[in-house]
Design a protein around this motif. Sequence first.
Motif, PDB file in Angstrom:
ATOM      1  N   LYS A  60     153.572 100.273 -11.492  1.00 37.64           N
ATOM      2  CA  LYS A  60     154.462 101.418 -11.739  1.00 37.64           C
ATOM      3  C   LYS A  60     155.932 101.010 -11.674  1.00 37.64           C
ATOM      4  O   LYS A  60     156.753 101.495 -12.472  1.00 37.64           O
ATOM      5  CB  LYS A  60     154.173 102.518 -10.708  1.00 37.64           C
ATOM      6  N   TYR A  61     156.273 100.127 -10.755  1.00 38.78           N
ATOM      7  CA  TYR A  61     157.680  99.781 -10.536  1.00 38.78           C
ATOM      8  C   TYR A  61     158.049  98.383 -11.048  1.00 38.78           C
ATOM      9  O   TYR A  61     159.083  97.843 -10.678  1.00 38.78           O
ATOM     10  CB  TYR A  61     158.034  99.933  -9.057  1.00 38.78           C
ATOM     11  N   SER A  62     157.228  97.837 -11.919  1.00 40.16           N
ATOM     12  CA  SER A  62     157.613  96.603 -12.597  1.00 40.16           C
ATOM     13  C   SER A  62     158.617  96.962 -13.697  1.00 40.16           C
ATOM     14  O   SER A  62     158.358  97.853 -14.508  1.00 40.16           O
ATOM     15  CB  SER A  62     156.389  95.922 -13.235  1.00 40.16           C
ATOM     16  N   PRO A  63     159.767  96.290 -13.761  1.00 39.73           N
ATOM     17  CA  PRO A  63     160.718  96.553 -14.845  1.00 39.73           C
ATOM     18  C   PRO A  63     160.069  96.341 -16.214  1.00 39.73           C
ATOM     19  O   PRO A  63     159.102  95.565 -16.338  1.00 39.73           O
ATOM     20  CB  PRO A  63     161.828  95.535 -14.594  1.00 39.73           C
ATOM     21  N   ALA A  64     160.596  96.992 -17.228  1.00 39.55           N
ATOM     22  CA  ALA A  64     160.007  96.933 -18.568  1.00 39.55           C
ATOM     23  C   ALA A  64     159.854  95.503 -19.064  1.00 39.55           C
ATOM     24  O   ALA A  64     158.826  95.142 -19.661  1.00 39.55           O
ATOM     25  CB  ALA A  64     160.859  97.751 -19.538  1.00 39.55           C
ATOM     26  N   GLU A  65     160.874  94.668 -18.799  1.00 38.84           N
ATOM     27  CA  GLU A  65     160.809  93.286 -19.283  1.00 38.84           C
ATOM     28  C   GLU A  65     159.738  92.469 -18.558  1.00 38.84           C
ATOM     29  O   GLU A  65     159.209  91.489 -19.089  1.00 38.84           O
ATOM     30  CB  GLU A  65     162.163  92.587 -19.144  1.00 38.84           C
ATOM     31  N   VAL A  66     159.394  92.884 -17.315  1.00 34.79           N
ATOM     32  CA  VAL A  66     158.311  92.233 -16.575  1.00 34.79           C
ATOM     33  C   VAL A  66     156.970  92.758 -17.047  1.00 34.79           C
ATOM     34  O   VAL A  66     156.026  91.985 -17.288  1.00 34.79           O
ATOM     35  CB  VAL A  66     158.487  92.440 -15.055  1.00 34.79           C
ATOM     36  N   SER A  67     156.859  94.066 -17.205  1.00 34.84           N
ATOM     37  CA  SER A  67     155.613  94.661 -17.699  1.00 34.84           C
ATOM     38  C   SER A  67     155.221  94.076 -19.052  1.00 34.84           C
ATOM     39  O   SER A  67     154.026  93.933 -19.359  1.00 34.84           O
ATOM     40  CB  SER A  67     155.766  96.176 -17.826  1.00 34.84           C
ATOM     41  N   ALA A  68     156.214  93.733 -19.863  1.00 35.68           N
ATOM     42  CA  ALA A  68     155.940  93.172 -21.185  1.00 35.68           C
ATOM     43  C   ALA A  68     155.230  91.825 -21.100  1.00 35.68           C
ATOM     44  O   ALA A  68     154.575  91.404 -22.059  1.00 35.68           O
ATOM     45  CB  ALA A  68     157.244  93.028 -21.965  1.00 35.68           C
ATOM     46  N   LYS A  69     155.349  91.161 -19.947  1.00 31.66           N
ATOM     47  CA  LYS A  69     154.691  89.863 -19.759  1.00 31.66           C
ATOM     48  C   LYS A  69     153.210  90.019 -19.429  1.00 31.66           C
ATOM     49  O   LYS A  69     152.437  89.067 -19.602  1.00 31.66           O
ATOM     50  CB  LYS A  69     155.376  89.078 -18.630  1.00 31.66           C
ATOM     51  N   TYR A  70     152.817  91.180 -18.919  1.00 35.28           N
ATOM     52  CA  TYR A  70     151.424  91.382 -18.529  1.00 35.28           C
ATOM     53  C   TYR A  70     150.545  91.461 -19.779  1.00 35.28           C
ATOM     54  O   TYR A  70     150.832  92.221 -20.706  1.00 35.28           O
ATOM     55  CB  TYR A  70     151.265  92.662 -17.711  1.00 35.28           C
ATOM     56  N   SER A  71     149.457  90.710 -19.782  1.00 37.26           N
ATOM     57  CA  SER A  71     148.551  90.716 -20.926  1.00 37.26           C
ATOM     58  C   SER A  71     147.775  92.028 -21.028  1.00 37.26           C
ATOM     59  O   SER A  71     147.261  92.377 -22.090  1.00 37.26           O
ATOM     60  CB  SER A  71     147.569  89.550 -20.816  1.00 37.26           C
ATOM     61  N   GLN A  72     147.688  92.742 -19.930  1.00 36.02           N
ATOM     62  CA  GLN A  72     147.049  94.056 -19.858  1.00 36.02           C
ATOM     63  C   GLN A  72     147.586  94.747 -18.618  1.00 36.02           C
ATOM     64  O   GLN A  72     148.309  94.145 -17.826  1.00 36.02           O
ATOM     65  CB  GLN A  72     145.533  93.916 -19.795  1.00 36.02           C
ATOM     66  N   MET A  73     147.260  96.022 -18.438  1.00 33.82           N
ATOM     67  CA  MET A  73     147.719  96.720 -17.241  1.00 33.82           C
ATOM     68  C   MET A  73     147.206  95.996 -15.995  1.00 33.82           C
ATOM     69  O   MET A  73     146.048  95.562 -15.952  1.00 33.82           O
ATOM     70  CB  MET A  73     147.232  98.166 -17.266  1.00 33.82           C
ATOM     71  N   LEU A  74     148.066  95.874 -14.993  1.00 38.11           N
ATOM     72  CA  LEU A  74     147.658  95.177 -13.773  1.00 38.11           C
ATOM     73  C   LEU A  74     146.405  95.796 -13.166  1.00 38.11           C
ATOM     74  O   LEU A  74     145.492  95.089 -12.719  1.00 38.11           O
ATOM     75  CB  LEU A  74     148.789  95.203 -12.746  1.00 38.11           C
ATOM     76  N   VAL A 111     140.752  87.334 -17.470  1.00 39.22           N
ATOM     77  CA  VAL A 111     142.106  87.897 -17.562  1.00 39.22           C
ATOM     78  C   VAL A 111     143.115  86.794 -17.888  1.00 39.22           C
ATOM     79  O   VAL A 111     143.114  85.733 -17.263  1.00 39.22           O
ATOM     80  CB  VAL A 111     142.488  88.612 -16.252  1.00 39.22           C
ATOM     81  N   VAL A 112     143.974  87.067 -18.853  1.00 42.12           N
ATOM     82  CA  VAL A 112     145.025  86.120 -19.228  1.00 42.12           C
ATOM     83  C   VAL A 112     146.249  86.375 -18.337  1.00 42.12           C
ATOM     84  O   VAL A 112     146.823  87.461 -18.351  1.00 42.12           O
ATOM     85  CB  VAL A 112     145.411  86.282 -20.715  1.00 42.12           C
ATOM     86  N   LEU A 113     146.616  85.376 -17.548  1.00 47.23           N
ATOM     87  CA  LEU A 113     147.774  85.499 -16.662  1.00 47.23           C
ATOM     88  C   LEU A 113     149.068  85.161 -17.384  1.00 47.23           C
ATOM     89  O   LEU A 113     150.110  85.773 -17.135  1.00 47.23           O
ATOM     90  CB  LEU A 113     147.611  84.587 -15.448  1.00 47.23           C
TER      91      LEU A 113
END
Length: 278
Positions: free
Chosen positions: A125-139, A257-259
Motif C-alpha cells: 500500500k505504501y510503496s511509492p509508484a516508482e517502486v511498485s512499478a518494479k514489482y512483477s505482480q502485487m506483493l 515469482v519473478v523478483l
Amino acid sequence: MELIAVDYNAPDADKLFVESLHKTGFGVLKNHPISQQRVSSIYQHWQDFFNSNEKNDYAYDKKNHDGFFSTQVSETAKGFKKKDIKEYFHYYPWGRCPEALKQEISDYYRDTNTLASELLAWVEKYSPAEVSAKYSQMLSSMVTNSEQTLLRILHYPPLDGSEEPDAIRAAAHEDINLLTILPSANEPGLQVKGTGDSWIDVPCDFGNLIVNIGDMLQEASGGYFPSTTHRVINPQGSDQTKSRISLPLFLHPNPEVVLSDRYTAKSYLQERLRELGV
C-alpha cells in the motif's frame, strides 16, 4: 538508527510501520495480536524437545529442508567460516513434526502467517509508484497459497567452553525472504547493525514484535526496502549457562515469482542456500 515501536491498533499504524521499514529495514509493533501465552508455551515445549534424543529422529531432509538441523549441520553465515552455535527445526504444514507438538505449532504458523501477509499488504500500500512499478505482480499475490513460508524454531544451547574460537550464536547476516516476523526470544542477544561499526541491542521485551526486511523484498523493490544486517551475540558470565529460544517466521513467495530481471524466488533461494552450506 532508532527503532520506535508502532502501535498496531493506531489508525496510522500501517503508514508509520512502512516508513520504519524503508528507513531502517526493521519495524517494531506493540499491542500486536500474537499471544504471549502461546509463544511461552511453544518455547517450553520445544526446549524439552531440543533437550531430548527424539530430535535426532527428525534429521533434516536434504531435498525438502524440513526437520531438525543439528549444530553440526547448521548454517555458516555468508562471508564467515565458523558455523553458528545453534540448532533448529524447520516447520512447514506439509513437513514432518512430532505429533505432540504439531497442533500448537500449526495454529501458531497459521495465525502468524496471516499477520505477515497483512503486513506485506501494508508494504504494498505504501510503496511509492516508482517502486511498485518494479514489482512483477502485487506483493500480496506473491505469497498466496505459498508452501514455502517457513517457521523456524531456533535453539541456542548453553555455552560450555567447547565452542570454536570466534564462533557466535548467529554471525552477522541478512534474511533471504520477503518479511521476517519475530516475537521476543526468551533471552537477549539480538543486535541490529547501525551506522558505521555500531550495533544496537534489540530489547528482549515481549511487548515488541520485531519485523525485518529480507533480501527478496530488497531485490524486488530495487533496494527501496533495505535488508538490514543483524546477529545474535554470545551471552556473558552466568548467562552462558542459559539456552535461548526464538521463533522467526520467514514469509516466502511462491517459487515461480519473478523478483527482478536477475532472479525468481526459486533461483534466489537456491543460490543463498548454497552460500549457507545447507
